[in-house]
Design a protein around this motif. Structure first.
Motif, PDB file in Angstrom:
ATOM      1  N   ARG A  75       5.366  -6.779   4.840  1.00 42.62           N
ATOM      2  CA  ARG A  75       5.641  -5.655   3.940  1.00 42.62           C
ATOM      3  C   ARG A  75       7.046  -5.130   4.179  1.00 42.62           C
ATOM      4  N   LYS A  76       7.816  -5.099   3.111  1.00 39.82           N
ATOM      5  CA  LYS A  76       9.155  -4.524   3.144  1.00 39.82           C
ATOM      6  C   LYS A  76       9.332  -3.764   1.834  1.00 39.82           C
ATOM      7  N   PRO A  77       9.114  -2.449   1.847  1.00 43.07           N
ATOM      8  CA  PRO A  77       9.156  -1.657   0.609  1.00 43.07           C
ATOM      9  C   PRO A  77      10.433  -1.845  -0.216  1.00 43.07           C
ATOM     10  N   ALA A  78      11.549  -2.092   0.426  1.00 37.60           N
ATOM     11  CA  ALA A  78      12.803  -2.275  -0.318  1.00 37.60           C
ATOM     12  C   ALA A  78      12.730  -3.470  -1.259  1.00 37.60           C
ATOM     13  N   ARG A 138      10.205  -4.230  -3.113  1.00 37.75           N
ATOM     14  CA  ARG A 138       9.584  -3.743  -4.335  1.00 37.75           C
ATOM     15  C   ARG A 138      10.632  -3.049  -5.186  1.00 37.75           C
ATOM     16  N   GLU A 139      11.398  -2.220  -4.549  1.00 42.37           N
ATOM     17  CA  GLU A 139      12.441  -1.470  -5.255  1.00 42.37           C
ATOM     18  C   GLU A 139      13.460  -2.399  -5.897  1.00 42.37           C
ATOM     19  N   SER A 140      13.747  -3.525  -5.246  1.00 40.79           N
ATOM     20  CA  SER A 140      14.728  -4.471  -5.790  1.00 40.79           C
ATOM     21  C   SER A 140      14.095  -5.472  -6.759  1.00 40.79           C
ATOM     22  N   GLY A 141      12.754  -5.447  -6.887  1.00 38.15           N
ATOM     23  CA  GLY A 141      12.075  -6.340  -7.822  1.00 38.15           C
ATOM     24  C   GLY A 141      11.711  -7.702  -7.258  1.00 38.15           C
ATOM     25  N   LYS A 149       4.319  -4.441  -6.273  1.00 37.10           N
ATOM     26  CA  LYS A 149       3.228  -3.776  -5.554  1.00 37.10           C
ATOM     27  C   LYS A 149       3.487  -3.608  -4.065  1.00 37.10           C
ATOM     28  N   GLY A 170       6.084  -4.242  -2.127  1.00 34.34           N
ATOM     29  CA  GLY A 170       6.926  -5.150  -1.352  1.00 34.34           C
ATOM     30  C   GLY A 170       6.115  -5.957  -0.354  1.00 34.34           C
TER      31      GLY A 170
END
Length: 145
Positions: free
Chosen positions: A73-76, A78-81, A85, A87
């Protein structure tokens, strides 16, 4: 075998310490054993590797043929596409224990220094996980890119 998307290789290799992968196996009593593994890395397009130096139930449970889930899991991302869901990527595969030879040395050489420092006598061993399925949080297969 599933491919580990190239776009995730560097992110998995550099997950330590902020986004350490979680590695899960099933205990003999049927419960999941989930442990963080700072040594997790992409070995090649079809294998995730880790250095096992533990002395707990995950270590006792790992053998050739053990089914393993790796949760990244790396939330960034998700933010970068890159990953929808949260990252999150999940990898399902089968372990192979490697205690000598070229793969063993490759995993040790590529191991992040803090993990090497925790095993100064090199008493651990490499685990290669042949990835059979790679998916996002919704269970959709991850593409090769």
């Amino acid at each position: 075998m599933a491919k580990i998307p190239k776009v995730l290789h560097e992110h998995i290799d550099t997950a330590f310490p902020a986004n350490v992968c979680l590695v899960a196996t099933v205990l003999p009593n049927g419960f999941a054993q989930v442990s963080p593994r700072g040594s997790t890395m992409v070995f090649d397009d079809e294998h995730i590797a880790l250095w096992e130096r533990g002395k707990g139930s995950t270590n006792e449970n790992l053998r050739d043929g053990t089914r393993v889930t790796v949760f990244f899991r790396k939330p960034a991302l998700r933010e970068s596409g890159v990953l929808p869901k949260g990252g999150i990527a999940r990898f399902y595969g089968t372990a192979r224990i490697v205690k000598a030879g070229p793969a063993y040395e490759t995993v040790w050489t590529r191991l992040v220094q803090p993990e090497k420092d925790r095993d100064p006598e090199k008493k651990g061993y490499a685990v290669l996980i042949a990835v059979e399925r790679a998916e996002d949080l919704e269970g959709k297969p991850l593409g090769p890119e």
